[in-house]
Design an enzyme around this catalytic site. Sequence first.
Site, mmCIF file in Angstrom:
data_model
loop_
_atom_site.group_PDB
_atom_site.id
_atom_site.type_symbol
_atom_site.label_atom_id
_atom_site.label_comp_id
_atom_site.label_asym_id
_atom_site.label_seq_id
_atom_site.Cartn_x
_atom_site.Cartn_y
_atom_site.Cartn_z
ATOM 1 N N ASP A 139 0.822 -1.207 0.000
ATOM 2 C CA ASP A 139 0.000 0.000 0.000
ATOM 3 C C ASP A 139 0.862 1.265 0.000
ATOM 4 O O ASP A 139 2.085 1.202 -0.128
ATOM 5 C CB ASP A 139 -0.977 -0.030 1.173
ATOM 6 C CG ASP A 139 -2.332 0.561 0.798
ATOM 7 O OD1 ASP A 139 -2.364 1.676 0.241
ATOM 8 O OD2 ASP A 139 -3.358 -0.090 1.063
ATOM 9 N N HIS A 140 0.210 2.401 0.143
ATOM 10 C CA HIS A 140 0.851 3.697 -0.079
ATOM 11 C C HIS A 140 2.067 3.911 0.827
ATOM 12 O O HIS A 140 2.086 3.534 1.996
ATOM 13 C CB HIS A 140 -0.161 4.831 0.141
ATOM 14 C CG HIS A 140 -0.581 5.000 1.586
ATOM 15 N ND1 HIS A 140 0.095 5.815 2.465
ATOM 16 C CD2 HIS A 140 -1.599 4.441 2.283
ATOM 17 C CE1 HIS A 140 -0.489 5.770 3.656
ATOM 18 N NE2 HIS A 140 -1.524 4.939 3.567
ATOM 19 N N ASP A 141 3.109 4.477 0.256
ATOM 20 C CA ASP A 141 4.283 4.955 0.991
ATOM 21 C C ASP A 141 5.076 3.841 1.673
ATOM 22 O O ASP A 141 5.898 4.136 2.551
ATOM 23 C CB ASP A 141 3.884 6.018 2.027
ATOM 24 C CG ASP A 141 3.262 7.240 1.372
ATOM 25 O OD1 ASP A 141 3.975 7.958 0.658
ATOM 26 O OD2 ASP A 141 2.039 7.458 1.567
ATOM 27 N N GLU A 159 2.670 2.762 4.708
ATOM 28 C CA GLU A 159 3.867 3.240 5.398
ATOM 29 C C GLU A 159 4.636 2.146 6.128
ATOM 30 O O GLU A 159 5.386 2.426 7.075
ATOM 31 C CB GLU A 159 3.511 4.378 6.357
ATOM 32 C CG GLU A 159 2.852 5.562 5.647
ATOM 33 C CD GLU A 159 2.487 6.681 6.589
ATOM 34 O OE1 GLU A 159 3.265 6.963 7.515
ATOM 35 O OE2 GLU A 159 1.403 7.266 6.403
#
Length: 217
Positions: A139-141, A159
Site C-alpha cells: 500500500d501507499h508509501d 507506510e
Amino acid sequence: MTRVVVWGATGHAAVVREALGGTATLLALFDNRDIPSPFDGVAIHLGEAGFDDWERGYRGERPVHGCVAIGGAGGRDRLARMHWLHLRGYPPLAVLHPRAFIAADASLGAGCQVLAMAAVCTRATLGEAVIVNTGASVDHDCIVGDGAHLAPGARLAGEVVVGECAFIGTGAVVLPRIRIGAGAIVGAGAVVTRDVAADATVAGNPARLLRRNPSHA
C-alpha cells in the site's frame, strides 16, 4: 522481442514465464541442481560451469537479459545471482504481469517481479530483486528493501518498511507503519501489530516471536 535467460528452474520459473507471456523469448535455464527442464524445447544447464558453456556457444542476438527465479526466503541468493548475471553482461529484467497494478508514482528497482493480481500502490518504493507475488499488495508509501519477497496474498498496509531480504509469508497482514527487519520471516497468515527485529521469525495473530534466525551479516 526481449531475449532472456532464467536462473532457477522449479516452480517460480513457471510463474515468471507465464507472467512474461509473449513479451520475451526464453533462451536457456540454469540451476545449481541437476534437474530436468520444466519447459519443452528449453535446455537447462548446471551451475556456473553450465552457464559458461552455454555462453561460449551462444550465437544469437543481444542484448540478452537475466532473470532470477529463486523465491521463498531466498532473497540473498536471488539478489546475489542477479548481480552476478549483470556483471556478466545480462541486465536484470523486470517481470511485471499484465494483470498487476503498479501506480504511476511507485518506484521499482532493477529486477523486480510484480505478479498476477498484485498491487504496488501510490508512492511505494521497491528495492532491487523484490518479489510481490500473486495477489499480494503493497500500500501507499511503503518501502520494501532489496531482495524482499511478499508471498501470495500477503498485505502491507500503508507506510510499512520491510528490510532487505525479509520474507512475508502467504496471507500475512502487516499493519500500518510497522517495520520488518532485514532477514526477518513472517509466517503464513500472521497479523503483525508491532515491529519485527532483524533475523527474527514471527507467526500467529497477533504475531509473536518464534525464534531468532542465524545472522546473515
